[in-house]
Scaffold this motif. Structure first.
Motif, PDB file in Angstrom:
ATOM      1  N   LEU A  20       0.859  -1.188   0.000  1.00  0.00           N
ATOM      2  CA  LEU A  20       0.000   0.000   0.000  1.00  0.00           C
ATOM      3  C   LEU A  20       0.893   1.236   0.000  1.00  0.00           C
ATOM      4  CD1 LEU A  20      -3.086  -0.460   0.267  1.00  0.00           C
ATOM      5  CD2 LEU A  20      -2.896   0.238   2.648  1.00  0.00           C
ATOM      6  N   ARG A  21       0.659   2.120  -0.953  1.00  0.00           N
ATOM      7  CA  ARG A  21       1.521   3.321  -1.057  1.00  0.00           C
ATOM      8  C   ARG A  21       0.945   4.460  -0.208  1.00  0.00           C
ATOM      9  NH1 ARG A  21       5.308   4.378  -4.887  1.00  0.00           N
ATOM     10  NH2 ARG A  21       4.470   6.426  -5.416  1.00  0.00           N
ATOM     11  N   ILE A  22       1.791   4.944   0.705  1.00  0.00           N
ATOM     12  CA  ILE A  22       1.356   5.961   1.670  1.00  0.00           C
ATOM     13  C   ILE A  22       1.805   7.347   1.222  1.00  0.00           C
ATOM     14  CG2 ILE A  22       1.660   6.793   4.048  1.00  0.00           C
ATOM     15  CD1 ILE A  22       2.350   3.850   4.790  1.00  0.00           C
ATOM     16  N   GLY A  23       0.899   8.295   1.277  1.00  0.00           N
ATOM     17  CA  GLY A  23       1.260   9.705   1.157  1.00  0.00           C
ATOM     18  C   GLY A  23       1.328  10.269   2.567  1.00  0.00           C
ATOM     19  N   LEU A  24       2.532  10.587   3.020  1.00  0.00           N
ATOM     20  CA  LEU A  24       2.735  11.003   4.412  1.00  0.00           C
ATOM     21  C   LEU A  24       2.802  12.530   4.484  1.00  0.00           C
ATOM     22  CD1 LEU A  24       3.384  10.244   7.361  1.00  0.00           C
ATOM     23  CD2 LEU A  24       5.774   9.913   6.682  1.00  0.00           C
ATOM     24  N   ILE A  25       1.822  13.145   5.126  1.00  0.00           N
ATOM     25  CA  ILE A  25       1.795  14.611   5.230  1.00  0.00           C
ATOM     26  C   ILE A  25       2.203  14.979   6.648  1.00  0.00           C
ATOM     27  CG2 ILE A  25       0.422  16.699   4.883  1.00  0.00           C
ATOM     28  CD1 ILE A  25      -1.480  15.092   3.133  1.00  0.00           C
ATOM     29  N   GLY A  26       3.414  15.499   6.789  1.00  0.00           N
ATOM     30  CA  GLY A  26       3.984  15.811   8.107  1.00  0.00           C
ATOM     31  C   GLY A  26       5.087  14.823   8.431  1.00  0.00           C
ATOM     32  N   PHE A  27       6.255  15.376   8.747  1.00  0.00           N
ATOM     33  CA  PHE A  27       7.419  14.539   9.051  1.00  0.00           C
ATOM     34  C   PHE A  27       8.074  15.073  10.311  1.00  0.00           C
ATOM     35  CE2 PHE A  27      11.638  12.587   7.863  1.00  0.00           C
ATOM     36  CZ  PHE A  27      11.180  11.282   7.747  1.00  0.00           C
ATOM     37  N   GLY A  28       7.233  15.221  11.355  1.00  0.00           N
ATOM     38  CA  GLY A  28       7.748  15.636  12.659  1.00  0.00           C
ATOM     39  C   GLY A  28       7.847  14.416  13.546  1.00  0.00           C
ATOM     40  N   CYS A  29       7.472  14.581  14.803  1.00  0.00           N
ATOM     41  CA  CYS A  29       7.582  13.486  15.770  1.00  0.00           C
ATOM     42  C   CYS A  29       6.835  12.224  15.292  1.00  0.00           C
ATOM     43  CB  CYS A  29       7.041  13.991  17.107  1.00  0.00           C
ATOM     44  SG  CYS A  29       7.017  12.758  18.375  1.00  0.00           S
ATOM     45  N   VAL A  30       5.560  12.387  14.928  1.00  0.00           N
ATOM     46  CA  VAL A  30       4.751  11.217  14.571  1.00  0.00           C
ATOM     47  C   VAL A  30       5.120  10.691  13.170  1.00  0.00           C
ATOM     48  CG1 VAL A  30       2.408  10.322  14.284  1.00  0.00           C
ATOM     49  CG2 VAL A  30       2.867  12.060  16.023  1.00  0.00           C
ATOM     50  N   GLY A  31       5.259  11.613  12.198  1.00  0.00           N
ATOM     51  CA  GLY A  31       5.596  11.192  10.833  1.00  0.00           C
ATOM     52  C   GLY A  31       6.909  10.421  10.803  1.00  0.00           C
ATOM     53  N   GLN A  32       7.904  10.933  11.515  1.00  0.00           N
ATOM     54  CA  GLN A  32       9.203  10.234  11.540  1.00  0.00           C
ATOM     55  C   GLN A  32       9.116   8.936  12.330  1.00  0.00           C
ATOM     56  OE1 GLN A  32      12.845  12.651  11.948  1.00  0.00           O
ATOM     57  NE2 GLN A  32      11.510  14.432  11.950  1.00  0.00           N
ATOM     58  N   GLY A  33       8.250   8.933  13.346  1.00  0.00           N
ATOM     59  CA  GLY A  33       8.055   7.701  14.123  1.00  0.00           C
ATOM     60  C   GLY A  33       7.513   6.589  13.245  1.00  0.00           C
ATOM     61  N   LEU A  34       6.482   6.930  12.446  1.00  0.00           N
ATOM     62  CA  LEU A  34       5.913   5.924  11.543  1.00  0.00           C
ATOM     63  C   LEU A  34       6.950   5.490  10.510  1.00  0.00           C
ATOM     64  CD1 LEU A  34       3.462   4.348  10.369  1.00  0.00           C
ATOM     65  CD2 LEU A  34       3.080   6.326   8.869  1.00  0.00           C
ATOM     66  N   TYR A  35       7.665   6.466   9.957  1.00  0.00           N
ATOM     67  CA  TYR A  35       8.669   6.159   8.938  1.00  0.00           C
ATOM     68  C   TYR A  35       9.722   5.194   9.506  1.00  0.00           C
ATOM     69  CZ  TYR A  35      11.912   6.906   5.071  1.00  0.00           C
ATOM     70  OH  TYR A  35      12.728   6.703   3.998  1.00  0.00           O
ATOM     71  N   ALA A  36      10.168   5.485  10.732  1.00  0.00           N
ATOM     72  CA  ALA A  36      11.197   4.639  11.363  1.00  0.00           C
ATOM     73  C   ALA A  36      10.675   3.215  11.576  1.00  0.00           C
ATOM     74  CB  ALA A  36      11.618   5.258  12.694  1.00  0.00           C
ATOM     75  N   ILE A  37       9.435   3.090  11.988  1.00  0.00           N
ATOM     76  CA  ILE A  37       8.857   1.745  12.209  1.00  0.00           C
ATOM     77  C   ILE A  37       8.845   0.964  10.889  1.00  0.00           C
ATOM     78  CG2 ILE A  37       6.702   0.517  12.752  1.00  0.00           C
ATOM     79  CD1 ILE A  37       6.110   2.743  14.818  1.00  0.00           C
ATOM     80  N   LEU A  38       8.418   1.642   9.818  1.00  0.00           N
ATOM     81  CA  LEU A  38       8.341   0.948   8.525  1.00  0.00           C
ATOM     82  C   LEU A  38       9.723   0.563   8.005  1.00  0.00           C
ATOM     83  CD1 LEU A  38       5.479   3.003   6.793  1.00  0.00           C
ATOM     84  CD2 LEU A  38       5.322   0.775   7.922  1.00  0.00           C
ATOM     85  N   GLN A  39      10.745   1.370   8.357  1.00  0.00           N
ATOM     86  CA  GLN A  39      12.125   1.003   7.976  1.00  0.00           C
ATOM     87  C   GLN A  39      12.616  -0.172   8.816  1.00  0.00           C
ATOM     88  OE1 GLN A  39      13.730   2.630   5.349  1.00  0.00           O
ATOM     89  NE2 GLN A  39      11.643   3.429   5.251  1.00  0.00           N
ATOM     90  N   GLN A  40      12.255  -0.135  10.095  1.00  0.00           N
ATOM     91  CA  GLN A  40      12.768  -1.132  11.043  1.00  0.00           C
ATOM     92  C   GLN A  40      12.147  -2.502  10.825  1.00  0.00           C
ATOM     93  OE1 GLN A  40      12.904   0.727  14.904  1.00  0.00           O
ATOM     94  NE2 GLN A  40      13.094  -1.246  15.919  1.00  0.00           N
ATOM     95  N   VAL A  41      10.892  -2.513  10.367  1.00  0.00           N
ATOM     96  CA  VAL A  41      10.190  -3.793  10.153  1.00  0.00           C
ATOM     97  C   VAL A  41       9.778  -3.880   8.686  1.00  0.00           C
ATOM     98  CG1 VAL A  41       8.400  -5.332  11.042  1.00  0.00           C
ATOM     99  CG2 VAL A  41       9.214  -3.440  12.459  1.00  0.00           C
ATOM    100  N   PRO A  42      10.702  -4.299   7.821  1.00  0.00           N
ATOM    101  CA  PRO A  42      10.338  -4.358   6.401  1.00  0.00           C
ATOM    102  C   PRO A  42       9.348  -5.495   6.156  1.00  0.00           C
ATOM    103  CG  PRO A  42      12.608  -5.106   6.739  1.00  0.00           C
ATOM    104  CD  PRO A  42      12.067  -4.747   8.088  1.00  0.00           C
TER     105      PRO A  42
END
Ligand SMILES: NC(=O)c1ccc[n+]([C@@H]2O[C@H](COP(=O)([O-])OP(=O)(O)OC[C@H]3O[C@@H](n4cnc5c(N)ncnc54)[C@H](OP(=O)(O)O)[C@@H]3O)[C@@H](O)[C@H]2O)c1
Length: 424
Positions: A20-42
């Motif tokens: 599923l392709r995500i359009g992520l609007i906002g890359f602060g605390c929460v946006g980066q948190g989600l991004y990090a999780i998706l990187q950490q658990v491929p």
């Protein structure tokens, strides 16, 4: 790929669904948190297709080419399957989310102020255009409370849903309780450790937990409320004296957001400091943690505790919403459809009030005084909830501190005191 079975039958294993392709609007605390999780658990089946932020010149952990500086570009990109809105501007968030819902899109948001303010419109847009909005991260971060209330408890009457919905104020109260410190140094420590914002008003004056209570009222009781209908009193004027007063009775002061089902199918919602004793699961919810107690008619008492904020815990809630969207889950708002309850503020609630402002005392109109200590400047007694609502801002400005004891009674029948504390 196919699996051979001993019976000679074969089963074709479905090829994995495209991510599923995500359009992520906002890359602060929460946006980066989600991004990090998706990187950490491929391999979770989600990929961040595009990221939008606001400021072109901010230093980032990813190259500048990874970002768009126009969130609208993501709204109009058909290659994105789902939009995750995690910006810090409630008005703009509503514009983005409502536009996406008008396109029939699937959207996840973490913005509690925006959802609380616009819930009726957001529900209507989903019905009209067939899109879906999920917002588990907006209430108590990683605690799965909205889906629990909407899906699991969608049919069962709930006597109360109450809890600590704000980690920043809980951290300050915990420090004051442990160190005997005053409010200002405890807040400064919370800010230093990243548990409180530079402008702490939304958290300390209980606007933030009020937004969360309003969201839960829709799912737990099917009642849509406007923020001004709900009393929110905070801890900006709490002092070490108040904490010590609670400790003498083996109690703690916590900011409790409480949704209470009253006789005659009436709901009331209160978001204020409250004296909590050891019989409540909330007594042990300290530091930056959140906790929710559900008192269900048939299931009995349930208690959830967890982290209410932070990149990873909040990202975890967004991830859960993404997975739910992939499974075509949407909130059913079952109690909204049933629409059986009214909302009342026609009550008297028992409060502890510490103030040196005589005028406030007169304006609140105590109907009953149960305890009074002139030398310490406090009074305990029943006041009309409507008077507290009316004078909320003045109480704050006058430096008064209010905490409720947990007792309420109907405004017109003083004899029928109900102990709300018993159901927490
Ligand atoms: N932080 C938490 O623990 C937490 C917990 C639960 C819910 N929430 C909610 O989640 C949301 C995000 O919070 P946060 O703490 O992650 O905020 P944040 O750290 O302040 O980050 C906000 C992000 O939004 C971007 N942004 C702001 N306006 C924008 C616009 N018009 N278009 C595109 N991007 C825009 C900012 O861009 P720049 O980077 O360019 O400034 C930044 O990347 C808020 O609604 C908050 O209430 C937060």
């Amino acid at each position: 790929m196919s699996l051979a079975l001993s019976t000679n039958a074969t089963i074709s294993a479905a090829s994995p669904a495209p991510a599923l392709r995500i359009g992520l609007i906002g890359f602060g605390c929460v946006g980066q948190g989600l991004y990090a999780i998706l990187q950490q658990v491929p391999g979770l089946g989600f990929e961040v297709g595009r990221i939008a932020v606001k400021s072109p010149d901010k230093p980032r952990s990813l190259p500048k080419e990874a970002f768009s500086f126009q969130a609208d570009e993501l709204l109009h990109d058909p290659a994105l399957d789902v939009l995750v809105e995690v910006i810090d501007d409630a008005e703009e968030a509503f514009r983005l989310v409502s536009t996406a819902l008008r396109q029939g899109r699937r959207v996840v948001t973490a913005n509690k102020a925006m959802v609380a303010q616009h819930l009726p419109e957001l529900v209507a847009l989903q019905h009209e255009y067939g899109g879906t909005l999920l917002y588990e991260a907006a209430v108590c971060g990683s605690i799965p409370i909205i889906r629990t209330l909407d899906a699991y408890f969608g049919q069962e009457p709930l006597r109360s849903v109450s809890g600590i919905f704000n980690g920043s104020s809980n951290y300050v109260l915990t420090r004051m309780g442990q160190d005997g410190s005053e409010y200002a140094p405890a807040l400064a420590e919370a800010q230093l450790k990243g548990f409180a914002e530079t402008d702490p008003t939304l958290d300390m004056a209980a606007f933030d937990p009020r937004s969360k209570a309003i969201i839960l009222a829709a799912h737990a009781y099917g009642v849509l409320l406007q923020p001004d209908q709900v009393l929110n009193l905070g801890i900006e004027n709490v002092s070490a004296t108040d904490i010590a007063y609670a400790a003498i009775a083996n109690q703690k002061i916590k900011v409790v957001a409480g949704l209470y089902l009253l006789p005659d199918n009436q709901l009331t919602v209160l978001v204020t400091p409250q004296f909590v004793d050891q019989s409540s699961p909330l007594y042990a919810v300290d530091d930056e943690f959140n906790g929710v107690v559900i008192e269900a008619e048939f299931a009995g008492t349930q208690f959830l505790r967890g982290r209410g904020a932070g990149g990873h815990p909040t990202g975890s809630a967004v991830l859960a919403d993404l997975a739910a969207l992939r499974g075509n889950f949407h909130y059913a708002y079952p109690k909204l459809a049933a629409a059986q309850l009214g909302y009342t503020t026609d009550l008297e609630i028992e409060i502890y009030l510490r103030t040196d402002d005589e005028l406030i005392l007169d304006q609140l109109g105590f109907t009953d005084i149960t305890e009074e200590a002139d030398e310490d400047g406090y009074i305990v007694g029943f006041v009309p909830l409507d008077a507290l609502l009316q004078h909320r801002d003045r109480l704050r400005q006058a430096g008064a501190f209010v905490a409720r004891t947990g007792n309420v009674r109907p405004a017109t029948q003083p004899a029928d005191t109900l102990a709300l504390a018993e159901v927490e």
